[in-house]
Scaffold this motif. Sequence first.
Motif, mmCIF file in Angstrom:
data_model
loop_
_atom_site.group_PDB
_atom_site.id
_atom_site.type_symbol
_atom_site.label_atom_id
_atom_site.label_comp_id
_atom_site.label_asym_id
_atom_site.label_seq_id
_atom_site.Cartn_x
_atom_site.Cartn_y
_atom_site.Cartn_z
ATOM 1 N N PRO A 1 0.955 -1.165 -0.030
ATOM 2 C CA PRO A 1 0.011 -0.281 0.044
ATOM 3 C C PRO A 1 1.049 1.114 0.372
ATOM 4 N N VAL A 2 0.438 2.586 -0.509
ATOM 5 C CA VAL A 2 1.138 3.599 -0.646
ATOM 6 C C VAL A 2 1.161 3.919 0.858
ATOM 7 N N GLN A 3 2.218 4.779 1.094
ATOM 8 C CA GLN A 3 2.108 4.812 2.686
ATOM 9 C C GLN A 3 1.410 6.457 2.609
ATOM 10 N N PHE A 4 0.418 6.952 3.533
ATOM 11 C CA PHE A 4 -0.474 7.431 3.737
ATOM 12 C C PHE A 4 -0.426 7.955 5.162
ATOM 13 N N ILE A 5 0.248 9.289 5.593
ATOM 14 C CA ILE A 5 -0.148 9.846 7.179
ATOM 15 C C ILE A 5 -0.781 11.171 7.187
ATOM 16 N N GLY A 6 -0.998 11.232 8.616
ATOM 17 C CA GLY A 6 -1.155 12.767 8.627
ATOM 18 C C GLY A 6 -0.192 13.612 9.045
ATOM 19 N N VAL A 7 -0.602 14.873 8.920
ATOM 20 C CA VAL A 7 0.204 16.206 8.839
ATOM 21 C C VAL A 7 0.346 16.376 10.083
ATOM 22 N N ALA A 8 1.762 16.365 11.275
ATOM 23 C CA ALA A 8 1.643 16.647 11.971
ATOM 24 C C ALA A 8 2.238 17.788 12.542
#
Length: 262
Positions: free
Chosen positions: A25-32
């Motif tokens: 899966p493509v890596q996706f996080i939240g902006v912190a």
Amino acid sequence: MTLAGSSLADEPLPRWSLQLPADAPVQFIGVASLDEDGMAGTPMMYPAPNAGGLVVAILTHSLLVDSARRAQREKLLAAANAVVAPYRGVLDGFGHPELRQRVHRRASPMAADEGELVVESAPMFALTQDEKAIVLDNLITFRGTPAGPQGVYQGIVRVVSDPAKGTEPRSDWLAGGGERLKDECARLVAESIEMALLDARPAGVVAPAPPAQRTVRYDEGGTERMERAVIVRQHCGRLIIRNLRGHLMSVPTKSATANCPP
């Protein structure tokens, strides 16, 4: 390569093929925002009987502060990643092979299965907390043909998407099985590669005598950010800048020229 709504290249760029990480899966996080760890500037008294004890106390305190900062940072990152949870149904099925196909369609005709250059890309996507923008950090490496030079270029390129205009960005991103979300990810990767291709030229994308650094204000979703950087060029309501770490960035800003090619 010519991107929709972009005119970065003034002359033809070499054909290239894209290599992404393994099928995952493509890596996706939240902006912190790690500036909110609350640890900076905290006063501390050192009850030590002598100079030697003072050194030990300072070192001990440093280790404790570092540990506390790591824990606080991990807590902030976990909280930031919560914004991505509603998207997991789409993102868990969004693999790098699909991303590669979408990037190649975006970058046609310069992207191909076998190009003059192999572009190794390690993209990391982040969603802003207001869900209005996607931020890409892409580690890009160029590899030549078997007879050509190896490792001719490596750099990190950041591309911040234009802010979403609707009042329900989540619904827009996830509509049609996440079609807009996936397509925007591909557009950001394609733009980052074009920027790197221009930067890899002998003169790069910065003029021989670049202007002085300045404070650049830009939009990251609904939040205004600031970056100390050199402005490389303007296009289509966006700025390409090089920050103090030497990384190229493409950011939306009201100060950039708004005219776009048809």
